[in-house]
Motif scaffolding. Structure first.
Motif, short mmCIF file in Angstrom:
data_model
loop_
_atom_site.label_atom_id
_atom_site.label_comp_id
_atom_site.label_asym_id
_atom_site.label_seq_id
_atom_site.Cartn_x
_atom_site.Cartn_y
_atom_site.Cartn_z
N LEU A 82 -24.70 -44.93 -6.21
CA LEU A 82 -24.05 -46.46 -5.61
C LEU A 82 -25.37 -47.66 -6.06
CD1 LEU A 82 -23.11 -44.33 -3.13
CD2 LEU A 82 -21.75 -45.26 -4.59
N LEU A 83 -26.27 -47.27 -6.25
CA LEU A 83 -27.87 -48.54 -5.77
C LEU A 83 -27.23 -49.10 -6.87
CD1 LEU A 83 -30.86 -48.60 -5.06
CD2 LEU A 83 -30.99 -48.31 -7.87
N PRO A 84 -26.78 -49.61 -7.44
CA PRO A 84 -26.40 -51.34 -8.12
C PRO A 84 -24.98 -51.72 -7.31
CG PRO A 84 -25.69 -49.52 -9.98
CD PRO A 84 -26.07 -48.52 -8.65
N LEU A 85 -24.16 -50.87 -6.08
CA LEU A 85 -22.79 -51.85 -5.16
C LEU A 85 -23.93 -51.64 -4.28
CD1 LEU A 85 -20.41 -52.46 -3.97
CD2 LEU A 85 -20.61 -49.39 -3.72
N MET A 86 -24.92 -50.99 -3.40
CA MET A 86 -25.73 -51.04 -2.73
C MET A 86 -26.67 -52.46 -2.35
SD MET A 86 -26.70 -47.54 -1.73
CE MET A 86 -25.28 -46.35 -0.17
N LEU A 87 -27.24 -52.62 -3.96
CA LEU A 87 -27.99 -53.76 -4.05
C LEU A 87 -27.30 -54.96 -4.90
CD1 LEU A 87 -30.51 -52.80 -6.81
CD2 LEU A 87 -31.29 -53.31 -4.87
N SER A 88 -26.48 -55.05 -4.36
CA SER A 88 -25.35 -55.65 -4.51
C SER A 88 -24.61 -56.64 -3.37
CB SER A 88 -23.89 -55.50 -5.57
OG SER A 88 -23.09 -57.05 -5.65
N GLN A 89 -24.55 -55.81 -2.23
CA GLN A 89 -24.10 -55.48 -1.26
C GLN A 89 -25.45 -56.13 -0.29
OE1 GLN A 89 -22.19 -52.72 0.75
NE2 GLN A 89 -19.89 -53.07 -0.24
N SER A 90 -26.42 -56.08 -0.79
CA SER A 90 -27.62 -56.28 0.27
C SER A 90 -27.88 -57.59 -0.21
CB SER A 90 -28.99 -55.49 -0.21
OG SER A 90 -28.75 -54.36 0.31
N LYS A 91 -28.24 -58.11 -1.36
CA LYS A 91 -28.19 -59.57 -1.86
C LYS A 91 -27.05 -60.41 -1.48
CE LYS A 91 -30.26 -58.02 -6.81
NZ LYS A 91 -29.49 -58.13 -8.09
N LYS A 92 -26.14 -60.14 -1.24
CA LYS A 92 -25.07 -61.05 -0.62
C LYS A 92 -25.18 -61.29 0.74
CE LYS A 92 -20.49 -59.65 -3.63
NZ LYS A 92 -19.64 -58.67 -3.96
N SER A 93 -25.37 -59.79 1.65
CA SER A 93 -25.72 -60.16 3.17
C SER A 93 -27.02 -61.12 3.21
CB SER A 93 -26.00 -58.98 3.30
OG SER A 93 -26.31 -58.96 4.56
N THR A 94 -27.60 -61.05 2.46
CA THR A 94 -29.22 -62.42 2.13
C THR A 94 -28.22 -62.98 2.28
OG1 THR A 94 -30.28 -60.07 1.74
CG2 THR A 94 -31.31 -62.66 1.56
N ARG A 95 -28.00 -63.87 0.82
CA ARG A 95 -26.96 -65.31 1.12
C ARG A 95 -26.23 -65.68 2.12
NH1 ARG A 95 -27.47 -66.92 -4.02
NH2 ARG A 95 -26.41 -68.32 -3.52
N GLN A 96 -25.88 -64.36 2.93
CA GLN A 96 -24.75 -64.71 3.65
C GLN A 96 -25.67 -65.56 4.90
OE1 GLN A 96 -21.30 -65.54 3.84
NE2 GLN A 96 -21.90 -64.96 1.55
N GLN A 97 -26.41 -64.33 5.44
CA GLN A 97 -27.96 -64.64 6.41
C GLN A 97 -28.39 -66.19 6.19
OE1 GLN A 97 -30.05 -60.95 6.72
NE2 GLN A 97 -28.72 -59.86 6.98
N GLN A 98 -28.72 -66.72 4.91
CA GLN A 98 -29.25 -67.97 4.78
C GLN A 98 -28.63 -68.93 5.40
OE1 GLN A 98 -32.69 -67.84 4.25
NE2 GLN A 98 -33.10 -65.65 4.63
N LYS A 99 -27.16 -69.26 4.36
CA LYS A 99 -26.31 -70.34 4.72
C LYS A 99 -26.03 -70.48 6.34
CE LYS A 99 -23.95 -69.64 0.38
NZ LYS A 99 -22.73 -69.20 -0.30
N MET A 100 -25.46 -68.65 7.29
CA MET A 100 -25.14 -68.77 8.23
C MET A 100 -26.17 -69.70 9.35
SD MET A 100 -22.29 -67.20 9.60
CE MET A 100 -23.34 -66.91 11.77
N ALA A 101 -27.46 -69.14 8.52
CA ALA A 101 -28.91 -69.89 9.72
C ALA A 101 -28.76 -71.76 9.13
CB ALA A 101 -30.33 -69.92 8.82
N ALA A 102 -28.22 -71.67 7.90
CA ALA A 102 -27.79 -73.46 7.65
C ALA A 102 -26.62 -74.09 8.56
CB ALA A 102 -27.53 -73.20 6.26
N ILE A 103 -25.51 -73.25 9.26
CA ILE A 103 -24.71 -73.71 9.20
C ILE A 103 -24.83 -73.47 11.24
CG2 ILE A 103 -23.48 -74.37 7.95
CD1 ILE A 103 -21.86 -71.77 8.71
N LYS A 104 -25.80 -72.96 11.91
CA LYS A 104 -25.84 -72.11 12.80
C LYS A 104 -26.41 -73.23 13.77
CE LYS A 104 -29.05 -70.12 16.13
NZ LYS A 104 -28.40 -70.71 17.43
N PRO A 105 -26.18 -75.09 13.24
CA PRO A 105 -26.38 -75.95 14.58
C PRO A 105 -24.36 -75.83 14.92
CG PRO A 105 -27.84 -77.04 12.86
CD PRO A 105 -27.03 -75.42 13.02
#
Length: 317
Positions: A82-105
């Protein structure tokens, strides 16, 4: 909204697994394998193969077989798969968090107007605006976190539970003085603590606003681990404990190795392609200051009287 959906999903999975375990526990007294319409096939196709697998691995550690090490080996193999799947989801989650911070205003503006909306038409229009904001900026409504790893592990939980419950040798075996067939409070507490620590580490480096949103979700995994381990044999609790330790290692790798790289990548992307402005900024029109009207002064009665008196005196002279 996203958080509510996740809570419902995890809550549903927890309820299904709890009902499954409680239904299986009705046959623990006689320790006879289930033969019913639902649980018979589950035992035949999941529990029985798991018994053979645990026994085969346990015999590799000598005689008598060490079933505890066999469960740990199975946990390690499952986590590595499951490690590749979990790491992939962690990467996606991190990218989403950064994009969310950019559109926060823009999100703050939408949320403010959502609270102030009076009609259904206004709420619908604002919700549509939020969906457009997410779509145009490549932000997922689910935040990049899915339930697939947990869904994949559900058959393994069931197989391991049935293997321990209905194999007399495995049920009576011990590991480091712990009976694998009986519930064990120490294993339960340790397994729960590992997921609490893993949840705490996953919050490191996040903005305070995102930490508040994720705290509720971070409590779901320890809560599920505690109640399931408390109602299950210690062998299943051992699986959770080993899985939690590996999850901590995975989270450390993600937070301190992958996250800085992903943050830098997203920052570079946002430099080249800034967030699309979907929410129109509200411009407050300032009205030009109007000059106060000149009010004609009313003649003063005293002054008029004084003028008339002075006129009289001048005439008499």
């Amino acid at each position: 909204m996203k958080q509510s959906k996740r809570l419902i999903t995890y809550g549903g999975l927890f309820t299904v697994l709890t009902l499954f375990l409680s239904a299986c526990s009705n046959q623990q007294i006689h320790r006879t394998p289930p033969t019913g319409f639902l649980y018979g096939p589950i035992y035949k196709f999941l529990g029985l193969p798991m018994q053979h697998l645990i026994t085969w691995i346990a015999k590799l550690f000598g005689n008598p077989p060490n079933y505890g090490w066999a469960i740990l080996i199975i946990t390690l193999v499952v986590r590595l798969i499951l490690l590749p799947l979990m790491l992939s989801q962690s990467k996606k989650s991190t990218r989403q968090q950064q994009k969310m911070a950019a559109i926060k205003p823009q999100m703050d503006d939408i949320q403010k107007r959502q609270k102030a909306a009076q009609t259904n038409e206004e709420r619908t229009a604002i919700s549509q605006e939020m969906m457009t904001l997410y779509k145009d900026n490549g932000v997922s409504m689910t935040g990049g976190i899915g339930c697939l790893p947990l869904l994949i592990q559900l058959p393994i939980f069931s197989a391991l539970y049935m293997a321990i419950q209905y194999d007399p040798v495995l049920f009576k075996s011990t590991f480091m003085g712990i009976s694998l067939g009986q519930t064990n409070l120490v294993i339960t507490i340790l397994a729960t603590l590992t997921y609490i620590i893993q949840g705490y580490i996953s919050l490191i480096g996040l903005p305070e606003s995102q930490k508040q949103q994720m705290k509720t979700m971070m409590l779901m995994s320890p809560a599920m681990t505690f109640f399931i381990s408390l109602a299950s044999p210690a062998g299943l609790g051992l699986y959770f404990l080993a899985g939690g330790l590996l999850a901590i290692l995975q989270t450390v790798i993600t937070n301190f190795y992958y996250m800085p790289k992903i943050k830098a990548e997203v920052a570079e992307e946002l430099k080249k392609n800034p967030p699309k402005q979907v929410v129109k900024p509200v411009e407050e029109t300032v009205k030009p200051a109007t000059k106060p009207k000149k009010v004609a002064a009313k003649p003063n009665a005293n002054s008029n009287q004084k003028n008339r008196n002075s006129g009289k005196q001048h005439h008499e002279r």
